[in-house]
Design an enzyme around this catalytic site. Sequence first.
Site, mmCIF file in Angstrom:
data_model
loop_
_atom_site.group_PDB
_atom_site.id
_atom_site.type_symbol
_atom_site.label_atom_id
_atom_site.label_comp_id
_atom_site.label_asym_id
_atom_site.label_seq_id
_atom_site.Cartn_x
_atom_site.Cartn_y
_atom_site.Cartn_z
ATOM 1 N N LYS A 39 0.645 -1.204 -0.055
ATOM 2 C CA LYS A 39 -0.014 -0.056 0.106
ATOM 3 C C LYS A 39 0.968 1.300 0.118
ATOM 4 O O LYS A 39 0.448 2.152 -0.389
ATOM 5 C CB LYS A 39 -0.899 -0.146 1.334
ATOM 6 C CG LYS A 39 -2.039 -1.081 0.930
ATOM 7 C CD LYS A 39 -3.083 -0.867 2.163
ATOM 8 C CE LYS A 39 -4.281 -1.896 2.155
ATOM 9 N NZ LYS A 39 -4.931 -1.964 3.250
ATOM 10 N N LYS B 132 -6.014 -11.122 -5.760
ATOM 11 C CA LYS B 132 -7.096 -11.657 -4.601
ATOM 12 C C LYS B 132 -8.348 -10.766 -5.202
ATOM 13 O O LYS B 132 -8.123 -9.557 -5.767
ATOM 14 C CB LYS B 132 -6.594 -11.282 -3.488
ATOM 15 C CG LYS B 132 -7.205 -11.060 -2.125
ATOM 16 C CD LYS B 132 -6.666 -10.558 -0.903
ATOM 17 C CE LYS B 132 -7.017 -8.957 -1.065
ATOM 18 N NZ LYS B 132 -6.788 -8.461 0.422
ATOM 19 N N LYS C 57 -12.112 -5.004 -3.742
ATOM 20 C CA LYS C 57 -12.973 -3.785 -4.284
ATOM 21 C C LYS C 57 -11.961 -2.681 -5.286
ATOM 22 O O LYS C 57 -12.115 -2.404 -6.326
ATOM 23 C CB LYS C 57 -13.641 -3.181 -3.423
ATOM 24 C CG LYS C 57 -14.213 -2.047 -3.676
ATOM 25 C CD LYS C 57 -15.524 -2.233 -4.504
ATOM 26 C CE LYS C 57 -16.264 -0.692 -4.938
ATOM 27 N NZ LYS C 57 -17.405 -0.740 -5.310
#
Length: 343
Positions: free
Chosen positions: A111, A193, A196
């Site tokens: 991230k 994976k 969203k």
Amino acid sequence: MPRIFSGIQPSGELHIGNWLGAVQNWVNLQRSYETLICVVDLHAITAKYEAESLAQRTREMATSLLAAGIDPDQAILFVQSHVPEHSELQWLLNTVTPLGELERMTQFKDKAQRFESVPAGLLNYPVLMAADVLLYRADLVPVGEDQIQHLELTREIARKWNAQFGRGETFFPEPQPILTEAKRITGLDGQAKMSKSLGNTIGLLDTPEEIWQKLRPAKTDPARVTRLDPGTPEICNIYHLHQYFSSPETVALVAENCRGAKWGCLDCKRVLADNIIATLKPIRERALGLQEQPERVDEILGDGASTARRMAGETMREVRDRMGFLMAAPPALSSRVQRGLES
Ligand code: AMP
Ligand code: TRP
């Protein structure tokens, strides 16, 4: 009764990945364990987010969880920011958490790449997660595989805190993960994976038409170029999804027709779409009903927060005491009178 805690971010919809990987398990476990389910809005602000829609997304996530079968009579469902003790404990735990461990977390490293200047909150995300679990001294944490590393760190933080402040006791139990068979559902791109933020999901509340539109272009066995080529179901994500939504007889039929090139991929997807639509129908209907009464959802979250605060308060009193803080005395009567609190 052993206690379970788990959390989910209000940063996106509930999709079949987090449903199969975690939420379905919560619904099953709530009958046998004392269960706390938390919509972790404080975690959600560690990524770029829209303040204007956070409250709405938080309510929507709670609505979806209730529609998916979280039962407020069995589980404590609440919003993280409604219980300020989460933030307080995370600060205290920061002081026993090794910086090197935080920097090593794979989710942090992934991230962090999305930021030019990495916010400290992203680094400390796993400390807040540790605080969530330890605040209720939970024994078990049902999550998907991607959270295992964070949970290992939670155990390390618990050990360090216990060693320093536990007065020879295991004040914070070391929480263990509970995984489902669907611990990592792959997205419709057939690679990453399901998530969203990658746009490779099927939403739990998608309409039948949306489900079909998303499934139709989804990746299958890459070696199967035309429908005359025999396929290998084991390497096809659509076949894997059949295992969660179709009967064992259908799964066997799918495998046979794929290997024998009797079905094209589209035939196989159509059967899967119908089964997903049928499985999700009652959830979608319950969600539509709850969306009509947002005040009912807010009331459930209010009750959940008040129970959670009581539990959190008990832990924090012990934690503050064991860490040596001066306990705040109740205000003297004279000052209460001065401030007009009592006559
Ligand atoms: P999130 O939606 O990322 O907040 O995750 C909520 C829960 O669902 C966590 O326990 C995750 O580990 C789990 N989860 C999320 N995505 C997946 C996936 N694609 N497969 C399995 N579990 C997942
Ligand atoms: N980090 C988890 C996720 O992204 C969400 C979460 C926050 C959580 N606090 C938790 C999960 C405590 C389990 C226990 O999915």
